[in-house]
Design a protein around this motif. Structure first.
Motif, PDB file in Angstrom:
ATOM      1  N   ILE A  24       6.146 -75.513  13.181  1.00 50.48           N
ATOM      2  CA  ILE A  24       7.489 -74.924  13.206  1.00 50.48           C
ATOM      3  C   ILE A  24       7.545 -73.815  14.252  1.00 50.48           C
ATOM      4  O   ILE A  24       8.483 -73.736  15.047  1.00 50.48           O
ATOM      5  CB  ILE A  24       7.871 -74.390  11.810  1.00 50.48           C
ATOM      6  CG1 ILE A  24       8.069 -75.554  10.840  1.00 50.48           C
ATOM      7  CG2 ILE A  24       9.132 -73.521  11.883  1.00 50.48           C
ATOM      8  CD1 ILE A  24       8.185 -75.129   9.391  1.00 50.48           C
ATOM      9  N   PHE A  25       6.528 -72.950  14.247  1.00 47.13           N
ATOM     10  CA  PHE A  25       6.483 -71.858  15.220  1.00 47.13           C
ATOM     11  C   PHE A  25       6.489 -72.406  16.647  1.00 47.13           C
ATOM     12  O   PHE A  25       7.248 -71.938  17.498  1.00 47.13           O
ATOM     13  CB  PHE A  25       5.243 -71.002  14.981  1.00 47.13           C
ATOM     14  CG  PHE A  25       5.064 -69.923  16.006  1.00 47.13           C
ATOM     15  CD1 PHE A  25       5.821 -68.771  15.945  1.00 47.13           C
ATOM     16  CD2 PHE A  25       4.156 -70.061  17.035  1.00 47.13           C
ATOM     17  CE1 PHE A  25       5.676 -67.767  16.887  1.00 47.13           C
ATOM     18  CE2 PHE A  25       4.001 -69.067  17.982  1.00 47.13           C
ATOM     19  CZ  PHE A  25       4.765 -67.923  17.910  1.00 47.13           C
ATOM     20  N   THR A  59       9.767 -65.012  14.526  1.00 42.26           N
ATOM     21  CA  THR A  59       9.249 -66.284  14.026  1.00 42.26           C
ATOM     22  C   THR A  59       7.841 -66.110  13.471  1.00 42.26           C
ATOM     23  O   THR A  59       7.509 -66.659  12.414  1.00 42.26           O
ATOM     24  CB  THR A  59       9.270 -67.339  15.144  1.00 42.26           C
ATOM     25  OG1 THR A  59      10.600 -67.458  15.633  1.00 42.26           O
ATOM     26  CG2 THR A  59       8.797 -68.685  14.642  1.00 42.26           C
ATOM     27  N   THR A  60       7.027 -65.328  14.172  1.00 42.73           N
ATOM     28  CA  THR A  60       5.666 -65.074  13.692  1.00 42.73           C
ATOM     29  C   THR A  60       5.699 -64.426  12.316  1.00 42.73           C
ATOM     30  O   THR A  60       4.965 -64.819  11.402  1.00 42.73           O
ATOM     31  CB  THR A  60       4.907 -64.182  14.685  1.00 42.73           C
ATOM     32  OG1 THR A  60       4.845 -64.853  15.941  1.00 42.73           O
ATOM     33  CG2 THR A  60       3.505 -63.860  14.202  1.00 42.73           C
ATOM     34  N   ARG A  61       6.556 -63.412  12.161  1.00 43.05           N
ATOM     35  CA  ARG A  61       6.659 -62.738  10.861  1.00 43.05           C
ATOM     36  C   ARG A  61       7.199 -63.676   9.784  1.00 43.05           C
ATOM     37  O   ARG A  61       6.738 -63.661   8.642  1.00 43.05           O
ATOM     38  CB  ARG A  61       7.537 -61.491  10.976  1.00 43.05           C
ATOM     39  CG  ARG A  61       6.881 -60.360  11.744  1.00 43.05           C
ATOM     40  CD  ARG A  61       7.679 -59.088  11.714  1.00 43.05           C
ATOM     41  NE  ARG A  61       9.013 -59.208  12.267  1.00 43.05           N
ATOM     42  CZ  ARG A  61       9.307 -59.161  13.565  1.00 43.05           C
ATOM     43  NH1 ARG A  61       8.352 -58.990  14.446  1.00 43.05           N
ATOM     44  NH2 ARG A  61      10.544 -59.274  13.984  1.00 43.05           N
ATOM     45  N   MET A  62       8.186 -64.510  10.135  1.00 44.75           N
ATOM     46  CA  MET A  62       8.774 -65.431   9.171  1.00 44.75           C
ATOM     47  C   MET A  62       7.735 -66.449   8.702  1.00 44.75           C
ATOM     48  O   MET A  62       7.579 -66.690   7.507  1.00 44.75           O
ATOM     49  CB  MET A  62       9.965 -66.162   9.784  1.00 44.75           C
ATOM     50  CG  MET A  62      10.618 -67.136   8.834  1.00 44.75           C
ATOM     51  SD  MET A  62      11.897 -68.113   9.613  1.00 44.75           S
ATOM     52  CE  MET A  62      10.934 -69.141  10.699  1.00 44.75           C
ATOM     53  N   VAL A  63       7.003 -67.023   9.647  1.00 44.43           N
ATOM     54  CA  VAL A  63       5.993 -68.023   9.288  1.00 44.43           C
ATOM     55  C   VAL A  63       4.864 -67.361   8.507  1.00 44.43           C
ATOM     56  O   VAL A  63       4.370 -67.913   7.512  1.00 44.43           O
ATOM     57  CB  VAL A  63       5.481 -68.748  10.552  1.00 44.43           C
ATOM     58  CG1 VAL A  63       4.269 -69.596  10.246  1.00 44.43           C
ATOM     59  CG2 VAL A  63       6.597 -69.605  11.155  1.00 44.43           C
ATOM     60  N   ALA A  64       4.453 -66.168   8.925  1.00 44.79           N
ATOM     61  CA  ALA A  64       3.378 -65.467   8.212  1.00 44.79           C
ATOM     62  C   ALA A  64       3.789 -65.142   6.781  1.00 44.79           C
ATOM     63  O   ALA A  64       2.940 -65.103   5.883  1.00 44.79           O
ATOM     64  CB  ALA A  64       2.984 -64.194   8.963  1.00 44.79           C
ATOM     65  N   SER A  65       5.073 -64.946   6.555  1.00 46.01           N
ATOM     66  CA  SER A  65       5.520 -64.613   5.201  1.00 46.01           C
ATOM     67  C   SER A  65       5.385 -65.790   4.256  1.00 46.01           C
ATOM     68  O   SER A  65       5.468 -65.616   3.040  1.00 46.01           O
ATOM     69  CB  SER A  65       6.973 -64.125   5.224  1.00 46.01           C
ATOM     70  OG  SER A  65       7.852 -65.210   5.457  1.00 46.01           O
ATOM     71  N   THR A  66       5.172 -66.988   4.783  1.00 40.26           N
ATOM     72  CA  THR A  66       4.990 -68.145   3.918  1.00 40.26           C
ATOM     73  C   THR A  66       3.539 -68.345   3.519  1.00 40.26           C
ATOM     74  O   THR A  66       3.225 -69.225   2.735  1.00 40.26           O
ATOM     75  CB  THR A  66       5.499 -69.441   4.596  1.00 40.26           C
ATOM     76  OG1 THR A  66       4.676 -69.716   5.730  1.00 40.26           O
ATOM     77  CG2 THR A  66       6.951 -69.314   5.011  1.00 40.26           C
ATOM     78  N   ALA A  67       2.650 -67.526   4.073  1.00 44.75           N
ATOM     79  CA  ALA A  67       1.222 -67.654   3.754  1.00 44.75           C
ATOM     80  C   ALA A  67       0.966 -67.125   2.340  1.00 44.75           C
ATOM     81  O   ALA A  67       1.627 -66.190   1.889  1.00 44.75           O
ATOM     82  CB  ALA A  67       0.379 -66.883   4.749  1.00 44.75           C
TER      83      ALA A  67
END
Length: 73
Positions: A24-25, A59-67
């Motif tokens: 996605i990123f 985007t990095t923060r958004m994707v990292a928040s799904t970890a």
């Protein structure tokens, strides 16, 4: 089970796998930039490079928040 266990079990079902998050990123960052819209007034604009950097960071923060998050002891 306690509430932390229940929440961790639920969160594990709604998290993106790392490979999906990376895909996605990559798709978001690789998207071409749109042509700027014509301006009716001479308002100052941010440089397109700033927007690309902002979008990549967001985007990095958004994707990292799904970890998955570690549980507090």
């Amino acid at each position: 089970m306690n509430l932390d266990d229940d929440l961790a079990a639920w969160a594990a079902t709604v998290r993106l796998p790392a490979a999906d998050a990376d895909a996605i990123f990559a798709r978001i960052v690789a998207s071409p930039t749109a042509a700027p819209a014509p301006q009716l007034d001479p308002a100052p604009q941010l440089d397109p490079a700033w927007w690309r950097g902002f979008t990549a960071g967001f985007t990095t923060r958004m994707v990292a928040s799904t970890a998955p998050v570690r549980l507090a002891a």
